[in-house]
Design a protein around this motif. Sequence first.
Motif, PDB file in Angstrom:
ATOM      1  N   LYS A   1     -12.311   9.216  -4.894  1.00  0.00           N
ATOM      2  CA  LYS A   1     -12.294  10.322  -5.533  1.00  0.00           C
ATOM      3  C   LYS A   1     -12.781  10.467  -6.817  1.00  0.00           C
ATOM      4  O   LYS A   1     -13.486  11.662  -7.498  1.00  0.00           O
ATOM      5  CB  LYS A   1     -11.057  11.113  -5.215  1.00  0.00           C
TER       6      LYS A   1
ATOM      7  N   GLY B   1       0.741  -1.030   0.036  1.00  0.00           N
ATOM      8  CA  GLY B   1       0.144  -0.047   0.239  1.00  0.00           C
ATOM      9  C   GLY B   1       0.922   1.127  -0.132  1.00  0.00           C
ATOM     10  O   GLY B   1       2.069   1.010  -0.326  1.00  0.00           O
TER      11      GLY B   1
ATOM     12  N   CYS C   1      -5.580   2.225  -0.830  1.00  0.00           N
ATOM     13  CA  CYS C   1      -5.604   3.615  -1.212  1.00  0.00           C
ATOM     14  C   CYS C   1      -5.816   3.549  -2.607  1.00  0.00           C
ATOM     15  O   CYS C   1      -6.779   4.277  -3.211  1.00  0.00           O
ATOM     16  CB  CYS C   1      -4.255   4.474  -0.774  1.00  0.00           C
TER      17      CYS C   1
HETATM   18  P1  FAD Z   1      -2.969  -0.580   2.728  1.00  0.00           P
HETATM   19  O1  FAD Z   1      -3.091   0.574   1.649  1.00  0.00           O
HETATM   20  O2  FAD Z   1      -4.191  -1.120   3.248  1.00  0.00           O
HETATM   21  O3  FAD Z   1      -2.248  -1.490   2.024  1.00  0.00           O
HETATM   22  C1  FAD Z   1      -1.573  -2.824   2.884  1.00  0.00           C
HETATM   23  C2  FAD Z   1      -1.422  -3.720   1.675  1.00  0.00           C
HETATM   24  O4  FAD Z   1      -0.943  -4.977   2.349  1.00  0.00           O
HETATM   25  C3  FAD Z   1      -2.894  -4.405   0.947  1.00  0.00           C
HETATM   26  O5  FAD Z   1      -2.303  -4.166  -0.298  1.00  0.00           O
HETATM   27  C4  FAD Z   1      -2.897  -5.572   1.340  1.00  0.00           C
HETATM   28  O6  FAD Z   1      -3.275  -6.317   0.454  1.00  0.00           O
HETATM   29  C5  FAD Z   1      -1.651  -5.898   1.750  1.00  0.00           C
HETATM   30  N1  FAD Z   1      -1.273  -7.136   2.626  1.00  0.00           N
HETATM   31  C6  FAD Z   1      -2.156  -7.335   3.812  1.00  0.00           C
HETATM   32  N2  FAD Z   1      -1.829  -8.338   4.376  1.00  0.00           N
HETATM   33  C7  FAD Z   1      -0.869  -9.242   3.723  1.00  0.00           C
HETATM   34  C8  FAD Z   1       0.131 -10.247   3.838  1.00  0.00           C
HETATM   35  N3  FAD Z   1      -0.069 -10.996   4.934  1.00  0.00           N
HETATM   36  N4  FAD Z   1       1.146 -10.432   3.021  1.00  0.00           N
HETATM   37  C9  FAD Z   1       0.994  -9.598   1.661  1.00  0.00           C
HETATM   38  N5  FAD Z   1       0.341  -8.650   1.711  1.00  0.00           N
HETATM   39  C10 FAD Z   1      -0.677  -8.092   2.495  1.00  0.00           C
HETATM   40  N6  FAD Z   1      -6.877   8.198   3.100  1.00  0.00           N
HETATM   41  C11 FAD Z   1      -6.411   9.147   2.712  1.00  0.00           C
HETATM   42  O7  FAD Z   1      -5.356   9.954   3.081  1.00  0.00           O
HETATM   43  N7  FAD Z   1      -7.163  10.107   2.064  1.00  0.00           N
HETATM   44  C12 FAD Z   1      -8.497   9.604   1.211  1.00  0.00           C
HETATM   45  O8  FAD Z   1      -9.009  10.074   0.310  1.00  0.00           O
HETATM   46  C13 FAD Z   1      -8.719   8.509   1.618  1.00  0.00           C
HETATM   47  N8  FAD Z   1     -10.021   7.746   1.224  1.00  0.00           N
HETATM   48  C14 FAD Z   1     -10.233   6.540   1.485  1.00  0.00           C
HETATM   49  C15 FAD Z   1     -11.576   6.008   0.843  1.00  0.00           C
HETATM   50  C16 FAD Z   1     -11.772   4.826   1.078  1.00  0.00           C
HETATM   51  C17 FAD Z   1     -13.243   4.309   0.583  1.00  0.00           C
HETATM   52  C18 FAD Z   1     -11.062   4.004   2.061  1.00  0.00           C
HETATM   53  C19 FAD Z   1     -11.334   2.457   2.361  1.00  0.00           C
HETATM   54  C20 FAD Z   1      -9.842   4.380   2.499  1.00  0.00           C
HETATM   55  C21 FAD Z   1      -9.354   5.723   2.518  1.00  0.00           C
HETATM   56  N9  FAD Z   1      -8.208   6.264   2.840  1.00  0.00           N
HETATM   57  C22 FAD Z   1      -7.912   7.534   2.400  1.00  0.00           C
HETATM   58  C23 FAD Z   1      -7.511   5.443   3.803  1.00  0.00           C
HETATM   59  C24 FAD Z   1      -6.465   4.899   2.873  1.00  0.00           C
HETATM   60  O9  FAD Z   1      -6.531   4.045   2.018  1.00  0.00           O
HETATM   61  C25 FAD Z   1      -5.215   4.304   4.052  1.00  0.00           C
HETATM   62  O10 FAD Z   1      -5.056   4.942   5.005  1.00  0.00           O
HETATM   63  C26 FAD Z   1      -4.240   3.699   3.290  1.00  0.00           C
HETATM   64  O11 FAD Z   1      -4.157   3.053   2.115  1.00  0.00           O
HETATM   65  C27 FAD Z   1      -3.241   3.165   4.516  1.00  0.00           C
HETATM   66  O12 FAD Z   1      -1.990   2.585   3.832  1.00  0.00           O
HETATM   67  P2  FAD Z   1      -1.268   1.299   4.205  1.00  0.00           P
HETATM   68  O13 FAD Z   1       0.144   1.253   3.312  1.00  0.00           O
HETATM   69  O14 FAD Z   1      -1.069   1.479   5.828  1.00  0.00           O
HETATM   70  O15 FAD Z   1      -2.340   0.070   4.015  1.00  0.00           O
END
Ligand code: FAD
Length: 465
Positions: A52, A14, A43
């Motif tokens: 968006k 992500g 995201c």
């Molecule tokens: P994630 O984006 O959740 O990525 C984690 C990744 O890890 C995923 O691809 C998953 O498949 C992978 N994964 C999980 N477990 C494993 C495993 N065991 N092995 C391998 N891979 C794994 N935030 C904003 O700042 N602005 C916005 O406008 C906004 N709009 C949003 C709208 C919606 C509908 C949603 C649901 C969320 C929104 N967010 C927004 C929040 C934002 O999407 C998250 O804060 C952000 O994606 C977090 O990033 P991350 O890298 O922590 O995790």
Amino acid sequence: MTDITCKLLVIGAGPGGYVCAIRAGQLGIDTVIVESTKLGGTCLNIGCIPSKAMIHVAEEFEKAAHAAAGKTPFGLTAAEPKLDMKQAVAWKDGIVQRLNNGVAALLRKAKVKIVHGQARFRDGKTVTVETETGPKLIKAETIVIATGSVPVELPFLPFGGNVISSTGALALTELPKRLVVVGGGYIGLELGTAFAKLGAKVTVVEAQDKILPLYDAELTAPVAKSLSALGIEVLTGAKALGPTAKGGGLRIETADGKERELQADKILVTVGRAPATSRLGLDELVLDMDGRFIRIGERCETSMRGIYAIGDVTGEPMLAHRAMTQGEMVAEIVAGEPRIWDKACIPAICFTDPEIVSAGLSPTEAKAAGFAVKLGQFPFQANGRAMTRHGEAGFVRVVARADNHLVLGIQAVGQGVSELSAAFGLAIEMGARLEDIAGTIHAHPTLGEAFQESALKALGHALHI
Ligand code: FAD
Ligand code: NAD
């Protein structure tokens, strides 16, 4: 089982994970990233970007519908708009695909090895990954957990059938006539507004006594007004009880304790997100937790040496830009740089209509932190650019220390204010005082002038009010 050995293993691609891996690659660190679904995470694939895109479609549709109804004050008329939802979803998916390809290209350019599959800890230095071609064992000196979050499911209203999460809502190719949204937070209101603009009859059921409980009432008031103008029924202090016996509706308990049935073609449940840790094998580690989230320190270090955690899996605020900033910082720490989390603020935006932006402390938070404060608030009603865009609802508000005028917080609500977030964040990060903002030339006519005027107002000499 194939073995891979690397210096840095990032689990989850992500915004947190892929940024961490790219920066690590740029710094010459031998890096592997594992992703179980698609590069870009929540995201890019099912969150910020697709939501968006659909919000934009809904805005354009609403503008056309207003013109067709002769509701524009400047005399624009148009034919009744029609929307091909399948094409709108395909357009949104095309944007996601382009960005997916972009992330893959950036990772390759940084010489990061991408492994597709589900990662599970075997111990603090070893992970097994179930891939399409069989299991792989990855050994790493340092591991970053960036597995993100998943939608919270209500036990009495599980996902499936007509009960959908944001992921399901963003994939709908047919507009539900009646949409009930459970949870009046970020996702519920952003998507609820979009569906209402497209013509759905939307009802929002929010457990607390106000919508968007994170923001103060002054900021949410213009949003509440616009929800009502869109015909969205907002039931605050209401509890979802479960599905109705027939017809796919929702039973709720209203604020006055009465039971009511809401008719629904779809029920969108948006009551928060939980850390994605269930299949990660955390029981093989001894990590300190913060409730369900992984506890981290100022360097995103966990309680186990050599294991870091970033992004949503570490808790609030669950925002993409926080995850990215943590990812970049951790990569530099792994490269030996003396980095620490020293950010003055993490701006937050709610993409409702109007939009809300908040950077730093609200007036209440500043006072609770013991500061005597000076406030300045400037309404968009007195801003030429807002008037020419036909979007005069809202204001910019600045919160500063009364003694030395250091800016502690800036908030705004209004159409298009999301783009002011960069100026707000920069002002706070640079340690601006009211005089710095008031003394900066803001180009005319722009919404940004309301920011300058709010600082002038706090200093006691606003010019245009
Ligand atoms: P994630 O984006 O959740 O990525 C984690 C990744 O890890 C995923 O691809 C998953 O498949 C992978 N994964 C999980 N477990 C494993 C495993 N065991 N092995 C391998 N891979 C794994 N935030 C904003 O700042 N602005 C916005 O406008 C906004 N709009 C949003 C709208 C919606 C509908 C949603 C649901 C969320 C929104 N967010 C927004 C929040 C934002 O999407 C998250 O804060 C952000 O994606 C977090 O990033 P991350 O890298 O922590 O995790
Ligand atoms: P949220 O925390 O924003 O809102 C959840 C809402 O549901 C709250 O108002 C809560 O009071 C309410 N609620 C909880 N249980 C309930 C129940 N049983 N019945 C009725 N209401 C109930 O959560 P979300 O909207 O699911 O979004 C999850 C996270 O995703 C957010 O915290 C945010 O960090 C992130 N996000 C950010 C953006 C953005 O930055 N623009 C957009 C979407 C999502």
